[in-house]
Motif scaffolding. Sequence first.
Motif, PDB file in Angstrom:
ATOM      1  N   TRP A 118       0.852  -1.182   0.000  1.00 47.22           N
ATOM      2  CA  TRP A 118       0.000   0.000   0.000  1.00 47.22           C
ATOM      3  C   TRP A 118       0.890   1.234   0.000  1.00 47.22           C
ATOM      4  O   TRP A 118       1.790   1.355   0.838  1.00 47.22           O
ATOM      5  CB  TRP A 118      -0.921   0.002   1.215  1.00 47.22           C
ATOM      6  CG  TRP A 118      -1.778   1.251   1.326  1.00 47.22           C
ATOM      7  CD1 TRP A 118      -2.487   1.849   0.324  1.00 47.22           C
ATOM      8  CD2 TRP A 118      -1.996   2.033   2.494  1.00 47.22           C
ATOM      9  NE1 TRP A 118      -3.149   2.959   0.794  1.00 47.22           N
ATOM     10  CE2 TRP A 118      -2.856   3.096   2.131  1.00 47.22           C
ATOM     11  CE3 TRP A 118      -1.557   1.926   3.817  1.00 47.22           C
ATOM     12  CZ2 TRP A 118      -3.281   4.045   3.053  1.00 47.22           C
ATOM     13  CZ3 TRP A 118      -1.979   2.869   4.721  1.00 47.22           C
ATOM     14  CH2 TRP A 118      -2.830   3.921   4.353  1.00 47.22           C
ATOM     15  N   THR A 119       0.666   2.121  -0.940  1.00 46.92           N
ATOM     16  CA  THR A 119       1.441   3.357  -1.057  1.00 46.92           C
ATOM     17  C   THR A 119       0.515   4.541  -0.836  1.00 46.92           C
ATOM     18  O   THR A 119      -0.112   5.057  -1.778  1.00 46.92           O
ATOM     19  CB  THR A 119       2.111   3.448  -2.444  1.00 46.92           C
ATOM     20  OG1 THR A 119       2.860   2.258  -2.690  1.00 46.92           O
ATOM     21  CG2 THR A 119       3.043   4.651  -2.533  1.00 46.92           C
ATOM     22  N   PRO A 120       0.361   4.982   0.432  1.00 44.28           N
ATOM     23  CA  PRO A 120      -0.558   6.091   0.708  1.00 44.28           C
ATOM     24  C   PRO A 120      -0.081   7.415   0.115  1.00 44.28           C
ATOM     25  O   PRO A 120      -0.889   8.251  -0.283  1.00 44.28           O
ATOM     26  CB  PRO A 120      -0.598   6.136   2.236  1.00 44.28           C
ATOM     27  CG  PRO A 120       0.685   5.507   2.676  1.00 44.28           C
ATOM     28  CD  PRO A 120       1.005   4.476   1.648  1.00 44.28           C
ATOM     29  N   VAL A 121       1.222   7.608   0.094  1.00 43.79           N
ATOM     30  CA  VAL A 121       1.832   8.791  -0.519  1.00 43.79           C
ATOM     31  C   VAL A 121       3.041   8.305  -1.308  1.00 43.79           C
ATOM     32  O   VAL A 121       3.565   7.221  -1.032  1.00 43.79           O
ATOM     33  CB  VAL A 121       2.255   9.838   0.542  1.00 43.79           C
ATOM     34  CG1 VAL A 121       1.031  10.451   1.218  1.00 43.79           C
ATOM     35  CG2 VAL A 121       3.172   9.217   1.579  1.00 43.79           C
ATOM     36  N   PRO A 122       3.520   9.068  -2.290  1.00 44.03           N
ATOM     37  CA  PRO A 122       4.600   8.574  -3.155  1.00 44.03           C
ATOM     38  C   PRO A 122       5.869   8.150  -2.428  1.00 44.03           C
ATOM     39  O   PRO A 122       6.620   7.324  -2.932  1.00 44.03           O
ATOM     40  CB  PRO A 122       4.864   9.771  -4.078  1.00 44.03           C
ATOM     41  CG  PRO A 122       3.572  10.521  -4.114  1.00 44.03           C
ATOM     42  CD  PRO A 122       2.992  10.372  -2.740  1.00 44.03           C
ATOM     43  N   TRP A 123       6.115   8.675  -1.226  1.00 47.13           N
ATOM     44  CA  TRP A 123       7.373   8.379  -0.540  1.00 47.13           C
ATOM     45  C   TRP A 123       7.209   7.376   0.606  1.00 47.13           C
ATOM     46  O   TRP A 123       8.134   7.177   1.399  1.00 47.13           O
ATOM     47  CB  TRP A 123       8.013   9.666  -0.024  1.00 47.13           C
ATOM     48  CG  TRP A 123       7.049  10.599   0.674  1.00 47.13           C
ATOM     49  CD1 TRP A 123       6.257  11.555   0.106  1.00 47.13           C
ATOM     50  CD2 TRP A 123       6.768  10.631   2.077  1.00 47.13           C
ATOM     51  NE1 TRP A 123       5.491  12.189   1.048  1.00 47.13           N
ATOM     52  CE2 TRP A 123       5.798  11.650   2.294  1.00 47.13           C
ATOM     53  CE3 TRP A 123       7.242   9.918   3.179  1.00 47.13           C
ATOM     54  CZ2 TRP A 123       5.288  11.957   3.542  1.00 47.13           C
ATOM     55  CZ3 TRP A 123       6.735  10.228   4.431  1.00 47.13           C
ATOM     56  CH2 TRP A 123       5.780  11.231   4.597  1.00 47.13           C
ATOM     57  N   VAL A 124       6.058   6.702   0.705  1.00 53.01           N
ATOM     58  CA  VAL A 124       5.814   5.715   1.764  1.00 53.01           C
ATOM     59  C   VAL A 124       5.249   4.442   1.138  1.00 53.01           C
ATOM     60  O   VAL A 124       4.273   4.495   0.387  1.00 53.01           O
ATOM     61  CB  VAL A 124       4.853   6.244   2.834  1.00 53.01           C
ATOM     62  CG1 VAL A 124       4.524   5.141   3.848  1.00 53.01           C
ATOM     63  CG2 VAL A 124       5.444   7.443   3.557  1.00 53.01           C
ATOM     64  N   ASP A 125       5.877   3.303   1.449  1.00 55.76           N
ATOM     65  CA  ASP A 125       5.384   1.985   1.040  1.00 55.76           C
ATOM     66  C   ASP A 125       5.199   1.120   2.282  1.00 55.76           C
ATOM     67  O   ASP A 125       6.135   0.966   3.081  1.00 55.76           O
ATOM     68  CB  ASP A 125       6.366   1.285   0.093  1.00 55.76           C
ATOM     69  CG  ASP A 125       6.288   1.812  -1.320  1.00 55.76           C
ATOM     70  OD1 ASP A 125       5.224   2.314  -1.707  1.00 55.76           O
ATOM     71  OD2 ASP A 125       7.310   1.730  -2.046  1.00 55.76           O
ATOM     72  N   LEU A 126       4.024   0.542   2.432  1.00 52.12           N
ATOM     73  CA  LEU A 126       3.746  -0.401   3.517  1.00 52.12           C
ATOM     74  C   LEU A 126       3.355  -1.728   2.881  1.00 52.12           C
ATOM     75  O   LEU A 126       2.493  -1.772   2.007  1.00 52.12           O
ATOM     76  CB  LEU A 126       2.617   0.119   4.406  1.00 52.12           C
ATOM     77  CG  LEU A 126       2.848   1.481   5.083  1.00 52.12           C
ATOM     78  CD1 LEU A 126       1.589   1.913   5.825  1.00 52.12           C
ATOM     79  CD2 LEU A 126       4.031   1.407   6.033  1.00 52.12           C
TER      80      LEU A 126
END
Length: 199
Positions: free
Chosen positions: A162-170
């Motif tokens: 899940w990528t809520p914002v371009p600079w965060v991947d969960l």
Amino acid sequence: SRSATVPSSTAQAPPFFCAVLSSNVQFSAADQPLPSGDVRDLESTVHGVGAGDGVRVHITPWLMGKASYEWALRLPRADEVFGDGVFVIENLELDPERSHNANITLDARGGDVRTGLVRLEVNGFARIVKDMIRRPAAGPTHFQHQNLLDARVLGVEASTTWTPVPWVDLGGNVTWQDARNTSKPSTGRSQESPTSTQQ
């Protein structure tokens, strides 16, 4: 309503095929000192052919399917052929490991600006190995690499991101694998590796 954000080029991409044929030759040589002070020449030549094929298809704008097959070989390493000169003795008759490898994958992607990009991938895989190289004991204090086992490995792995914002991947992943020794007693091969299932 929320709609998936998918590039138009991806949605219209045609099926993609890829085929590979390979030929491998391995020549190895070493000098072995003998207790008498003489030197013995050791040589090993192994040749093998492998092939593979793969296809990738966009089933829908947000779902892609992939499948691949490989008839592969692994050439013996130098240390498996010649040993270490101390505890592992040489075996110049080692054959390459042969394996049939297959993968089937479903890759789904979707999301929008508000929810973020979501990706889910599920992959099923199979590997059938012949002449697996192992290192059993060859005496009280010595070992020797040999073609001992046939094996079969089946498994499924799944991952999500899940990528809520371009600079965060969960993300996270899980794998289930069932490995079995398929050697037959009539081949004279060792039955040292038990069936194992991993999650």
